[in-house]
Enzyme design. Structure first.
Site, mmCIF file in Angstrom:
data_model
loop_
_atom_site.group_PDB
_atom_site.id
_atom_site.type_symbol
_atom_site.label_atom_id
_atom_site.label_comp_id
_atom_site.label_asym_id
_atom_site.label_seq_id
_atom_site.Cartn_x
_atom_site.Cartn_y
_atom_site.Cartn_z
ATOM 1 N N ALA A 242 -4.375 25.595 -1.168
ATOM 2 C CA ALA A 242 -4.411 26.955 -1.713
ATOM 3 C C ALA A 242 -5.354 27.820 -0.904
ATOM 4 O O ALA A 242 -6.275 27.323 -0.258
ATOM 5 C CB ALA A 242 -4.882 26.908 -3.166
ATOM 6 N N GLY B 104 -10.076 33.518 -2.764
ATOM 7 C CA GLY B 104 -10.877 34.623 -2.283
ATOM 8 C C GLY B 104 -12.026 34.160 -1.404
ATOM 9 O O GLY B 104 -12.451 34.857 -0.490
ATOM 10 N N MET B 105 -12.531 32.978 -1.684
ATOM 11 C CA MET B 105 -13.725 32.549 -0.952
ATOM 12 C C MET B 105 -13.385 31.707 0.262
ATOM 13 O O MET B 105 -14.225 31.475 1.117
ATOM 14 C CB MET B 105 -14.595 31.696 -1.860
ATOM 15 C CG MET B 105 -14.939 32.355 -3.158
ATOM 16 S SD MET B 105 -15.612 31.087 -4.236
ATOM 17 C CE MET B 105 -15.332 31.835 -5.818
ATOM 18 N N LYS C 49 -13.039 22.443 -0.585
ATOM 19 C CA LYS C 49 -13.046 23.899 -0.535
ATOM 20 C C LYS C 49 -13.961 24.305 0.600
ATOM 21 O O LYS C 49 -15.131 23.938 0.621
ATOM 22 C CB LYS C 49 -13.552 24.451 -1.866
ATOM 23 C CG LYS C 49 -13.506 25.957 -1.946
ATOM 24 C CD LYS C 49 -13.763 26.434 -3.352
ATOM 25 C CE LYS C 49 -12.570 27.215 -3.861
ATOM 26 N NZ LYS C 49 -12.642 27.545 -5.250
ATOM 27 N N ASP D 60 -16.006 32.750 -14.753
ATOM 28 C CA ASP D 60 -14.769 33.327 -14.206
ATOM 29 C C ASP D 60 -13.565 32.542 -14.703
ATOM 30 O O ASP D 60 -12.712 32.117 -13.930
ATOM 31 C CB ASP D 60 -14.831 33.325 -12.670
ATOM 32 C CG ASP D 60 -13.724 34.173 -12.051
ATOM 33 O OD1 ASP D 60 -13.174 35.035 -12.766
ATOM 34 O OD2 ASP D 60 -13.401 33.966 -10.865
#
Lengths: 184, 795
Positions: B86, B89-90, B108, B202
């Site tokens: 995926a 945003g970061m 990530k 979030d």
């Protein structure tokens, strides 16, 4: 805001002003391109947004007219082209043996998979096109690197919109023709 | 190529492209003349088939994909990067493998520009440490965190699944129960995290995953604060969006105040609405600033079509003031409570495990009901308690009692646990009678109390306490009738009235009170028809949603049941014309109007049976067995669809038995015998399944009796006696002090057929005392002179 003043000067015929403004825009675009701000859900930011972002950051919007804006965009697109191609080359060099593997022809379709378009090969072809037809090369730069619409390009280059479209269509075919031998 | 030649080529190409496709080559031929090289170039160019994708993506997208690709196959630390999962945003999330521990992981890569200030990083590391120590099945586990010169690397549990955003977008909203189950698991994750001092900050559908196995995993706990840049800066630039998703922010977050666990509760409320309805409770097309503004004001649309308990939960989670929102623990508790009411769908699973569940359920529900009622009473009395609390307690008690009367009762009925039905109905009755006592004006309470009474009466009937049951039924239906006069347009009232009258009519038949039975059946039919009218049920009705489906099933079950009651009352009273014509009318309605529902098939079988029996009784009617074949086929099909359903099995056993009666009447004894034997096998299975169930013992007794009668015709005397002895063992064990009329009937019959008239007589007398007058028994009684009162009847 320094950029605004320089754009004004440039508009009134001071060519040096443009040279002065480029490094500023360059730095900002490089920052923006590498940070790709404000993305959500993995949607890729369009170059227009980056350029617009740079414009917002650098220029006092109230004080420059659309013509300067079009020029700014066109300049920014050219800078974008440089930023991205350089990044591409650097990355390709990092990887074993360079980036030649990135170009492939999608099997059976006779078409280039945009995912493996080599920016390096494109840059070479564009340089050749600049020699043959500078206006066409500029249209490709504005559209592909700057994300401008045909209308915006027409304004920036002071030509008609149908001309932009015709030139783009022909350039696209020519670029495909030049790039396709390297697909295998 | 020089510029001039290129210009020529380009202009010809543009001209060629403006020609219609078929004319292009001719154009090229004409335009190029002798210049073969130009012609070749031009033809090659215009013949390229170029995919739409070529140069249509922006350079930036190409750049990004190449950046991603260049990472795949490399190793970062001890993690081998395999594929992109995926983009966020970061940074991107990749699937990879920890080569040292040899376990799959998600990685990530947080882009360098998100690099934190030392203070932010410390805060994040503290949370990551706490999170990695926290192994919770609903939280994506953080394994590791490290940096190299280009990026920060977060190593996490690799989850095989999709985000709720994708699930909802691709599959639409799940069923209500599934949505609530997801919500419960998310709440579970929040309880663990919050109680460790970790706030998510979030929470949104993109940060929650559903694994293939259906488990919820909450991602990115605590990442938001560490990584979100100041929203205000970007929120002001036109044409750009806010970082993060402002729509899910709690009012205090949107105002820039401190984020607390209560902010997660707010986001949870929005997320739960989205799971239930498939729609975010805000307009996603709005721009960032307008969403942010909305979030600041705490404007949110709570759907108004949810059950009360859910609505209450959502309201509390979405309270504007953070301090008024419940804790995650309290949310989880409420969700568990809602989920613990096993619903119709669950019950429909039938089978043994269900029985266990239901049996366990009864004890708990009767207990719970007691508690809820006490709570409701306490709430009423306690002046300190707010009116709302009192209402809430009452709602809960109400829901429970209603659940016991409807879903639980039907569930138990389906699996044949009659022994458990009584306490259920009694408790519910007790509740409603208590409630009714306080407030005679409360129509709902009246209705439910009467429904509880109907249920109790049904159980008395099952237990053979026929007259008691009839008395209760008469009282209840008469109450419902007067309620219906006062409230003429209440479909629910008509439903229960018709239902009660149907049951009463059948019981009156059993008791031999045929005239009353017929009147009651006609009234039941009228009430059912009124219900159809009020609810506007028509043949064009679709049955898309589950709600519609069960509403339609209830309606058609009611109407056809009423017709069948009328037909049966004719049959019992010897008015075969009424029996056959009612059945025929109903069957015609089925053919012309009824939707394709299982209940319709069942009732069609009932009606066809009544018709078949009426034909059987009518000695002159030809082709009796033919008339009975149709309904038998339906019952067989129903049984095959749902072989574990006790009612289907006992229906089929009954049908086979009736078929054997029909065949015997037509003199087809061999076939009659084989049907009786099939019927016997099923009855034996039913008894093996629940040896305590008197209904099944009764069924087997009557099958054995009619088998003996067939064997008599076939002159197999030994087998005939063996069947009767077997029946006698059954009835003997069941007879007790002779309170069950059906058992009495069977017992006396078996004794008489075995030639033991002297032993049969006292039981026959007891039966006559109770007013029992079923023709089959009276005829036998007359023939074998079991009791002088039998001669008073004339068939």
């Amino acid at each position: 805001m320094a950029v605004t003043g320089m754009l004004k000067r440039w508009q009134s015929g001071d060519e040096q002003a443009l040279d002065d403004v480029v490094p500023l825009v360059y730095a900002e675009l490089q920052r923006l391109a590498s940070s790709q701000l404000n993305r959500d859900h993995g949607a890729t930011l369009q170059p227009t947004e980056l350029v617009a972002e740079a414009y917002m950051q650098l220029v006092d919007v109230e004080r420059v007219d659309w013509k300067s804006r079009a020029h700014f965009y066109s300049m920014a697109a050219r800078i974008m082209r440089r930023v991205l191609v350089q990044r591409y080359r650097r990355r390709a060099a990092d990887r074993r043996g360079g980036g030649q593997t990135l170009l492939t022809l999608a099997p059976g379709h006779g078409a280039i998979d945009p995912q493996v378009l080599s920016l390096d090969a494109l840059e070479q072809a564009l340089t050749e096109l600049e020699r043959l037809d500078p206006r066409q090369a500029e249209i490709v730069t504005l559209k592909f690197f700057g994300g401008l619409t045909a209308k915006e390009i027409a304004q920036a280059l002071d030509i008609s919109e149908p001309t932009v479209k015709r030139d783009w269509a022909a350039a696209r075919i020519w670029l495909y023709d030049v790039l396709s031998p390297s697909f295998q | 190529m020089d510029s001039a030649r290129y210009q020529r080529l380009k202009n010809l190409m543009i001209e060629a492209l403006e020609q219609p496709k078929g004319a292009r080559e001719r154009f090229v031929d004409e335009a190029c003349g002798d210049d073969a090289a130009l012609r070749a170039d031009l033809l090659r160019l215009i013949r390229h088939s170029i995919s739409d994708g070529f140069l249509s993506d922006s350079a930036l997208a190409v750049d990004e994909r190449q950046q991603t690709e260049s990472i795949i196959g490399t190793t970062i630390g001890r993690i081998r990067i395999d594929r992109l999962i995926a983009r966020g945003g970061m940074g991107e999330v990749y699937a990879g493998e920890d080569e040292l521990l040899e376990r799959p992981v998600a990685v990530k890569l947080i882009r360098s520009q998100w690099r934190w200030s030392e203070a932010r990083r410390d805060a994040f590391l503290a949370e990551a440490r706490a999170l990695s120590a926290l192994a919770h099945p609903n939280i994506c586990q953080v394994h590791d965190f490290f940096s190299d010169d280009r990026r920060d690397v977060l190593v996490m549990e690799l989850i095989d699944g999709r985000t709720l955003r994708d699930v909802l977008a691709q599959d639409g909203p799940p069923g209500r129960r599934t949505a609530l189950e997801w919500a419960r698991q998310i709440a579970d994750a929040l309880v663990s995290a919050h109680e460790q001092g970790i706030t998510h900050r979030d929470l949104k559908p993109d940060n929650v995953m559903l694994t293939r196995a259906g488990q919820i995993k909450v991602l990115d706990f605590g990442l938001a604060r560490s990584l979100q840049p100041g929203a205000e800066i970007h929120g002001t630039a036109p044409g750009t969006q806010l970082a993060g998703t402002p729509g899910y922010l709690a009012p205090e977050q949107a105002r820039g105040a401190a984020t607390t666990p209560a902010s997660d509760i707010w986001s949870f409320g929005l997320l739960m609405i989205e799971c239930l309805t498939g729609q975010a409770p805000f307009d996603k097309k709005q721009t960032g600033p307008s969403l942010l503004d909305q979030a600041r004001k705490g404007e949110v649309r709570i759907p108004n079509d949810q059950p009360r308990a859910e609505t209450r939960l959502l309201r509390s989670a979405l309270a504007f003031e953070a301090e008024k929102r419940p804790s995650a623990r309290s949310l989880r508790q409420q969700l568990r409570k809602i989920l613990d009411r096993p619903k119709r769908r669950l019950i429909a699973l039938a089978g043994l495990s269900l029985t266990v569940l239901l049996i366990a359920g009864v004890a708990r529900y009767t207990l719970d009901l007691q508690t809820e009622r006490n709570l409701a009473e306490a709430a009423k009395m306690d002046a300190e308690m707010s009116r709302q609390d009192a209402e809430q307690a009452r709602d809960q008690a109400e829901e429970l009692a209603q659940f016991m009367l409807e879903d639980l009762y039907e569930g138990l009925d389906e699996v044949g646990r009659l022994d458990l039905l009584e306490p259920v109905a009694d408790k519910a009755l007790e509740y409603f009678v208590t409630r009714r006592g306080g407030d005679r004006e409360d129509l709902q309470a009246e209705l439910r109390a009467n429904l509880a009474l109907l249920r109790s009466a049904q159980i008395m009937e099952f237990q053979g306490r026929l007259m008691e049951s009839i008395v209760v039924m008469r009282q209840t239906t008469s109450d419902l009738r007067s309620l219906s006069t006062v409230n003429p347009v209440n479909p629910e009232l008509d439903f229960y009235l018709s239902f009660g009258l149907q049951r009463l009519s059948l019981q009156l038949n059993t008791a031999g009170l045929y005239d009353e039975s017929r009147t009651v059946a006609s009234e039941s039919l009228a009430a059912a028809q009124r219900y159809f009218q009020l609810e506007q049920i028509t043949q064009s009705e679709s049955s898309d949603s589950n709600g519609d489906q069960s509403r339609l099933e209830a309606a058609w079950g009611l109407l056809l049941g009423a017709w069948n009651a009328l037909s049966e009352s004719g049959l019992r009273a010897g008015d075969f014309e009424l029996a056959i014509s009612s059945a025929d009318q109903a069957l015609q309605i089925v053919r012309e109007q009824a939707p394709d529902l299982q209940i319709v098939d069942q009732k069609t079988a009932d009606l066809s049976w009544t018709r078949c029996l009426a034909l059987l009784q009518d000695l002159d009617a030809p082709g009796k067995a033919n008339a009975c074949e149709g309904p038998l086929a339906i019952d067989q099909a129903q049984f095959l669809i749902d072989p574990d359903n006790v009612n289907m099995k006992s229906n089929l056993s009954n049908s086979l038995w009736l078929m054997s009666l029909a065949l015997r009447q037509e003199g087809r004894y061999v076939s009659a015998l084989s049907h009786a034997e099939d019927s016997e096998d099923l009855a034996l299975e039913l008894i093996a399944w629940d040896p305590e169930q008197p209904q099944f013992q009764n069924l087997l007794s009557v099958i054995l009796i009619s088998k003996a009668r067939i064997l008599a015709e076939l002159e197999r005397e030994d087998q005939r006696l063996a069947a009767l002895e077997q029946a006698l063992t059954l009835t003997d064990a069941m007879i007790g002090d002779g309170k069950d009329h059906q058992v009495l009937h069977n017992h006396a019959t078996v004794l008489a057929l075995l030639g033991r008239q002297e032993q049969a007589r006292p039981w026959a007398a007891l039966l006559m005392d109770s007013g029992w007058n079923r023709p089959a028994f009276i005829l036998l009684c007359q023939r074998l002179t079991l009791d002088p009162r039998c001669d008073e009847f004339n068939f």
